[in-house]
Design a protein around this motif. Structure first.
Motif, PDB file in Angstrom:
ATOM      1  N   ALA A  23       1.169  -1.392   0.018  1.00  0.00           N
ATOM      2  CA  ALA A  23      -0.353  -0.344   0.011  1.00  0.00           C
ATOM      3  C   ALA A  23       0.805   1.385  -0.477  1.00  0.00           C
ATOM      4  O   ALA A  23       2.069   0.910   0.371  1.00  0.00           O
ATOM      5  CB  ALA A  23      -1.370   0.005   1.284  1.00  0.00           C
ATOM      6  N   LYS A  24       0.488   2.330  -0.269  1.00  0.00           N
ATOM      7  CA  LYS A  24       1.235   4.080  -0.288  1.00  0.00           C
ATOM      8  C   LYS A  24       0.533   4.498   0.938  1.00  0.00           C
ATOM      9  O   LYS A  24      -0.546   4.173   1.158  1.00  0.00           O
ATOM     10  CB  LYS A  24       1.154   4.458  -1.171  1.00  0.00           C
ATOM     11  CG  LYS A  24       1.682   4.138  -2.720  1.00  0.00           C
ATOM     12  CD  LYS A  24       1.053   4.357  -4.244  1.00  0.00           C
ATOM     13  CE  LYS A  24       2.394   3.938  -5.299  1.00  0.00           C
ATOM     14  NZ  LYS A  24       2.396   4.697  -6.126  1.00  0.00           N
ATOM     15  N   GLN A  46      -6.247   5.410   0.715  1.00  0.00           N
ATOM     16  CA  GLN A  46      -7.034   4.445   1.115  1.00  0.00           C
ATOM     17  C   GLN A  46      -6.963   3.016   0.779  1.00  0.00           C
ATOM     18  O   GLN A  46      -6.831   2.236  -0.573  1.00  0.00           O
ATOM     19  CB  GLN A  46      -8.493   4.373   0.639  1.00  0.00           C
ATOM     20  CG  GLN A  46      -9.099   6.027   1.115  1.00  0.00           C
ATOM     21  CD  GLN A  46     -10.412   6.123   0.967  1.00  0.00           C
ATOM     22  OE1 GLN A  46     -10.875   5.970   0.431  1.00  0.00           O
ATOM     23  NE2 GLN A  46     -10.757   7.596   1.518  1.00  0.00           N
ATOM     24  N   VAL A  47      -7.084   1.521   1.427  1.00  0.00           N
ATOM     25  CA  VAL A  47      -6.985   0.192   1.077  1.00  0.00           C
ATOM     26  C   VAL A  47      -7.891  -0.403   1.868  1.00  0.00           C
ATOM     27  O   VAL A  47      -9.200   0.340   3.335  1.00  0.00           O
ATOM     28  CB  VAL A  47      -5.954   0.358   1.521  1.00  0.00           C
ATOM     29  CG1 VAL A  47      -4.590   0.691   1.518  1.00  0.00           C
ATOM     30  CG2 VAL A  47      -5.951  -0.212   3.387  1.00  0.00           C
ATOM     31  N   SER A  48      -8.683  -0.932   0.941  1.00  0.00           N
ATOM     32  CA  SER A  48      -9.570  -2.061   1.812  1.00  0.00           C
ATOM     33  C   SER A  48      -9.236  -3.162   2.226  1.00  0.00           C
ATOM     34  O   SER A  48      -8.415  -4.297   2.041  1.00  0.00           O
ATOM     35  CB  SER A  48     -10.469  -2.718   0.457  1.00  0.00           C
ATOM     36  OG  SER A  48     -12.167  -3.169   0.893  1.00  0.00           O
ATOM     37  N   LEU A  49      -9.672  -3.195   4.353  1.00  0.00           N
ATOM     38  CA  LEU A  49      -9.926  -4.563   4.480  1.00  0.00           C
ATOM     39  C   LEU A  49     -11.068  -4.993   4.267  1.00  0.00           C
ATOM     40  O   LEU A  49     -11.821  -4.737   4.636  1.00  0.00           O
ATOM     41  CB  LEU A  49      -8.724  -3.868   6.094  1.00  0.00           C
ATOM     42  CG  LEU A  49      -8.052  -3.053   5.800  1.00  0.00           C
ATOM     43  CD1 LEU A  49      -7.878  -2.664   7.327  1.00  0.00           C
ATOM     44  CD2 LEU A  49      -6.856  -4.048   5.276  1.00  0.00           C
ATOM     45  N   SER A  50     -10.883  -6.537   4.814  1.00  0.00           N
ATOM     46  CA  SER A  50     -12.197  -7.534   5.055  1.00  0.00           C
ATOM     47  C   SER A  50     -11.968  -8.535   5.948  1.00  0.00           C
ATOM     48  O   SER A  50     -10.429  -8.994   6.399  1.00  0.00           O
ATOM     49  CB  SER A  50     -12.535  -7.335   3.316  1.00  0.00           C
ATOM     50  OG  SER A  50     -11.809  -8.754   3.176  1.00  0.00           O
ATOM     51  N   ALA A  51     -12.685  -8.828   6.558  1.00  0.00           N
ATOM     52  CA  ALA A  51     -12.632 -10.668   7.211  1.00  0.00           C
ATOM     53  C   ALA A  51     -14.166 -11.049   6.765  1.00  0.00           C
ATOM     54  O   ALA A  51     -14.847 -10.931   6.461  1.00  0.00           O
ATOM     55  CB  ALA A  51     -12.905  -9.730   9.117  1.00  0.00           C
ATOM     56  N   LYS A  61      -6.284   4.000   6.270  1.00  0.00           N
ATOM     57  CA  LYS A  61      -5.004   5.197   5.143  1.00  0.00           C
ATOM     58  C   LYS A  61      -4.294   4.563   6.051  1.00  0.00           C
ATOM     59  O   LYS A  61      -4.176   4.741   7.275  1.00  0.00           O
ATOM     60  CB  LYS A  61      -5.500   6.622   5.198  1.00  0.00           C
ATOM     61  CG  LYS A  61      -6.622   6.777   4.348  1.00  0.00           C
ATOM     62  CD  LYS A  61      -6.847   7.787   4.514  1.00  0.00           C
ATOM     63  CE  LYS A  61      -7.571   8.327   3.953  1.00  0.00           C
ATOM     64  NZ  LYS A  61      -8.122  10.114   2.835  1.00  0.00           N
ATOM     65  N   PHE A  62      -3.356   4.199   6.072  1.00  0.00           N
ATOM     66  CA  PHE A  62      -1.699   3.959   5.958  1.00  0.00           C
ATOM     67  C   PHE A  62      -1.279   5.178   6.364  1.00  0.00           C
ATOM     68  O   PHE A  62      -0.772   5.514   5.038  1.00  0.00           O
ATOM     69  CB  PHE A  62      -0.845   2.891   5.931  1.00  0.00           C
ATOM     70  CG  PHE A  62      -1.608   1.783   6.222  1.00  0.00           C
ATOM     71  CD1 PHE A  62      -0.909   1.181   7.657  1.00  0.00           C
ATOM     72  CD2 PHE A  62      -2.498   0.791   5.483  1.00  0.00           C
ATOM     73  CE1 PHE A  62      -1.905  -0.390   7.927  1.00  0.00           C
ATOM     74  CE2 PHE A  62      -2.350  -0.531   5.283  1.00  0.00           C
ATOM     75  CZ  PHE A  62      -2.761  -0.828   6.642  1.00  0.00           C
TER      76      PHE A  62
END
Length: 390
Positions: free
Chosen positions: A288-289, A293-298, A333-334
């Protein structure tokens, strides 16, 4: 979930929660983690009286089940906090006289409580301790309230109360994040410590840790509100003090009911544990940058009929999402580069048991290095605008 972004700073002051996350180290063995975010109504009084909604959150690490007569320990901690460099025409100085009041659970006998060493960050003043108090705020071995404070130096409901002097647990302005790195906006981050509460379980049923919200403490502006603190700023040529009190409600009316913050922060079953066993798996991008925004899922199996998943980044709970058809999704967002561990914990719902995923590793490019809470998309942090003038 809303689409409003959580910022890494708090525009006004909120001395309890600025992110739905909490750092917990060395939690009790065999513990299940439950994070409870909720809206708090906070009332501050200085040049003006201001009521403002804020998003608070607490994390409890507790055994999911204990036997009748068993002595056990659970851990509870509020989310990290921050205050700004400036607010309106005022330059902030510190936040002091901080306290959190917790209700001792029913169906259990109190054994003892203590502050967890190393879990408070960027705090000065009187060392944090835990006192057993009564409704008047007096130390009392028969009291039903546990108070995290600096030796009961708070703004009210205490024999050591004062609204115009800094004392007790204090966060002095440092303009840094929790890891000590400087903040871009001059805000100051701090973390109130966790406490370990040891109880002996009663008969079969449940034990439910809660905040102090009974009696007059359920009314906004009462000195017995679970969270109170004293903010200080310099404005108009002198000190401006803003004693502040918070209660878990969605609106400021006294007739408004308590929300989920007034209910159980965790549920500990006493006796045989029931419910379906679950397994949780987290999915995150390998790279990721920073700032994107990145998507996390479980995925929770078998698919439960409700309940939330808490997402963790570097062992910090950064927010929750509901489970729909066995899946929960979350946007994050990291803010810092390097490798970060991502995990997901299904909190359970009484019919389906909690479960924690294995870690996924995300390599983040840019944004410097080191650990940070980051930015997430979840219900707004909320804020408390201090009434220092305009």
């Amino acid at each position: 979930m809303t689409d409003r972004s959580v910022r890494r700073y708090l525009t006004p002051v909120c001395a309890t929660a600025i992110a739905a996350g909490v750092v917990l180290s060395g939690a009790p063995a065999s513990a299940a983690t439950t994070t409870t975010p909720f809206t708090a109504q906070c009332r501050a009084a200085a040049l003006l009286t201001v009521d403002k909604a804020a998003q608070h959150a607490f994390t409890v690490d507790a055994p999911a089940r204990v036997e009748p007569g068993e002595t056990f320990t659970y851990r509870i901690q509020p989310a990290p906090s921050a205050f700004p460099d400036k607010e309106s025409i005022a330059t902030t100085t510190n936040v002091s006289r901080m306290k959190m009041d917790y209700q001792l659970p029913d169906n259990a006998t109190f054994v003892g409580a203590q502050v967890v060493s190393g879990t408070g960050i960027n705090l000065t003043g009187t060392a944090a301790n835990v006192l057993q108090i009564n409704e008047n705020g007096d130390p009392d071995p028969a009291g039903t309230i546990l108070r995290l404070s600096g030796d009961n130096e708070v703004i009210g409901n205490s024999p050591k109360a004062d609204k115009k002097s800094a004392a007790g647990i204090t966060a002095e302005k440092t303009k840094t994040y929790l890891d000590g790195s400087p903040t871009a906006d001059g805000s100051t981050w701090f973390q109130l410590p966790a406490i370990d509460v040891t109880l002996t379980a009663g008969a079969g049923g449940e034990i439910t840790p809660r905040l102090r919200t009974t009696g007059a403490a359920s009314n906004l502006g009462d000195e017995g509100n679970y969270n109170t603190f004293l903010a200080l700023a310099v404005a108009l040529g002198g000190n401006q003090w803003a004693p502040t009190r918070c209660v878990p409600k969605d609106t400021k009316e006294d007739s408004a009911p308590l929300n989920r913050g007034g209910g159980p922060l965790a549920t500990i079953a006493v006796g045989e544990q029931t419910g379906n066993v679950t397994a949780t798996e987290v999915t995150a991008p390998e790279t990721a940058k920073s700032g994107e925004q990145v998507s996390l899922s479980a995925t929770v199996a078998p698919a439960p009929n409700g309940g939330n998943v808490a997402f963790l980044v570097d062992n910090v709970v950064v927010g929750e999402a509901p489970v729909v058809d066995g899946t929960a999704t979350f946007t994050y967002k990291f803010d810092r580069g390097g490798e970060h561990k991502v995990a997901a914990r299904y909190i359970g719902n009484g019919t389906f048991r909690p479960s924690l995923s294995a870690d996924a590793t995300v390599t983040v490019e840019g944004g410097g290095s080191g650990s940070a809470i980051g930015s997430v998309e979840l219900p707004s942090l909320g804020s408390l605008q201090l009434p220092f003038g305009s």
